[in-house]
Write a protein that holds these residues in place. Sequence first.
Motif, PDB file in Angstrom:
ATOM      1  N   THR A  49       0.711  -1.182   0.031  1.00  0.00           N
ATOM      2  CA  THR A  49      -0.178  -0.074   0.159  1.00  0.00           C
ATOM      3  C   THR A  49       0.680   1.208  -0.059  1.00  0.00           C
ATOM      4  O   THR A  49       1.876   1.258   0.403  1.00  0.00           O
ATOM      5  CB  THR A  49      -1.115  -0.015   1.250  1.00  0.00           C
ATOM      6  N   SER A  51       0.166   3.987   1.593  1.00  0.00           N
ATOM      7  CA  SER A  51       0.313   4.480   2.950  1.00  0.00           C
ATOM      8  C   SER A  51      -0.509   3.467   3.855  1.00  0.00           C
ATOM      9  O   SER A  51      -1.550   2.881   3.467  1.00  0.00           O
ATOM     10  CB  SER A  51      -0.178   5.965   2.985  1.00  0.00           C
ATOM     11  N   LEU A  52      -0.270   3.576   4.913  1.00  0.00           N
ATOM     12  CA  LEU A  52      -0.967   2.812   6.021  1.00  0.00           C
ATOM     13  C   LEU A  52      -1.694   3.493   7.192  1.00  0.00           C
ATOM     14  O   LEU A  52      -0.913   4.463   7.843  1.00  0.00           O
ATOM     15  CB  LEU A  52       0.058   1.800   6.720  1.00  0.00           C
ATOM     16  N   ASN A  53      -2.816   3.285   7.351  1.00  0.00           N
ATOM     17  CA  ASN A  53      -3.809   3.745   8.632  1.00  0.00           C
ATOM     18  C   ASN A  53      -4.424   2.551   9.272  1.00  0.00           C
ATOM     19  O   ASN A  53      -4.285   1.540   8.600  1.00  0.00           O
ATOM     20  CB  ASN A  53      -4.503   4.669   7.971  1.00  0.00           C
ATOM     21  N   GLY A  54      -4.930   3.186  10.010  1.00  0.00           N
ATOM     22  CA  GLY A  54      -5.921   1.864  11.015  1.00  0.00           C
ATOM     23  C   GLY A  54      -6.963   1.111   9.994  1.00  0.00           C
ATOM     24  O   GLY A  54      -6.970  -0.055  10.269  1.00  0.00           O
ATOM     25  N   ARG A  56      -6.908   0.511   6.919  1.00  0.00           N
ATOM     26  CA  ARG A  56      -6.162  -0.526   5.984  1.00  0.00           C
ATOM     27  C   ARG A  56      -5.470  -1.766   6.662  1.00  0.00           C
ATOM     28  O   ARG A  56      -5.439  -2.834   5.978  1.00  0.00           O
ATOM     29  CB  ARG A  56      -5.006   0.293   5.104  1.00  0.00           C
ATOM     30  N   ARG A  58      -6.459  -3.005   9.348  1.00  0.00           N
ATOM     31  CA  ARG A  58      -7.659  -3.975   9.921  1.00  0.00           C
ATOM     32  C   ARG A  58      -7.998  -4.742   8.483  1.00  0.00           C
ATOM     33  O   ARG A  58      -8.213  -5.872   8.872  1.00  0.00           O
ATOM     34  CB  ARG A  58      -8.767  -3.102  10.382  1.00  0.00           C
TER      35      ARG A  58
END
Length: 333
Positions: A49, A51-54, A56, A58
Amino acid sequence: MEPLPVDRSPAGWAYRTVSSRVAEADDGVIVWLPLIDGAERLGVLAVRTASLNGARMRRSRMLAPLFAMLITSKRAYSDWLAGLTRTATMRLPTEMLRASLPPHTVGSSRCVSTAVLEPAYNVAGDAYDHSVVKNVLHAMILDSMGHDLIAGLTTSVAMAAARNARRGGGDLVDVVGSVDQALAEWLPDHFCTGVLCRLDAVTGVLQWVNCGHPPPLLIRAKRVLDGVLDRPPQPPIGLAGQLARAAREVHETTLEPGDCVLLYTDGVVEARDADGAEFGLDRFTEFIIRSSAAGQLPAEVLRLLTHAILDYQRNQLRDDATILLFEWRPQYQ
């Protein structure tokens, strides 16, 4: 894609520790997630990805069990999946024997059992079996005489007879008796040694029958309790009717929480280095205790041990080497 080393890559770290790992990539990040079927490690999944966040993360964690389920459902009959995991041509006896093996690791909230079998493509007479049903762990290790197709056939018949009796509700005496009868009827000139165990994962009561095999080892509080599970030898499976009364003697003891029981074939301790020195029982057990004390998972302990044995013998095993390790851990329920 180039192979990724298990011991020196983020993917390998995720596999070894059964934990997610995030690594930087040229165009973002890669999330490595372990693929697990019950207690069995199947591999890892890479999610790339920008960028990574919460959210993505999950979603990535939701993908992993779906892919694990897909692999588990397909690998029993998919030659494509089997081919992806192989690096050499498998001999016919090995192909026959490995087709009947269970997953390397099985378990529940109260117990876990894991096993390895080497050499991967040239094994003939060794095998293991384990299953957990209603808080009862059944574990077995077998070693048939010889290294040809008949040795593999002997082991395959023994495993099938044991499972047939076990699934029919038989106790350990019934299971061993069924194997004795099957070998006497179908392969009267062949036999195998083995240890068959039954662990009540609620009470910790361990029952076992040793049929001419190296005795199980009990590991407690980071040390081997010498001789605790040693008992007078009984005839190998397939020879009971010729050498002794048909009834087998079942031994019993009660484990303590955290106890580990170790089953192995003689090819493990009899591996020799260039000077002819054996790997030996002390080196074998010390490796397992040291790795377990370092916090390694049981499956990882046996993976590392297998590599140590192969390195010791310059990757040329003279005999099959099989190890099965199970742990009673009611404190984790």
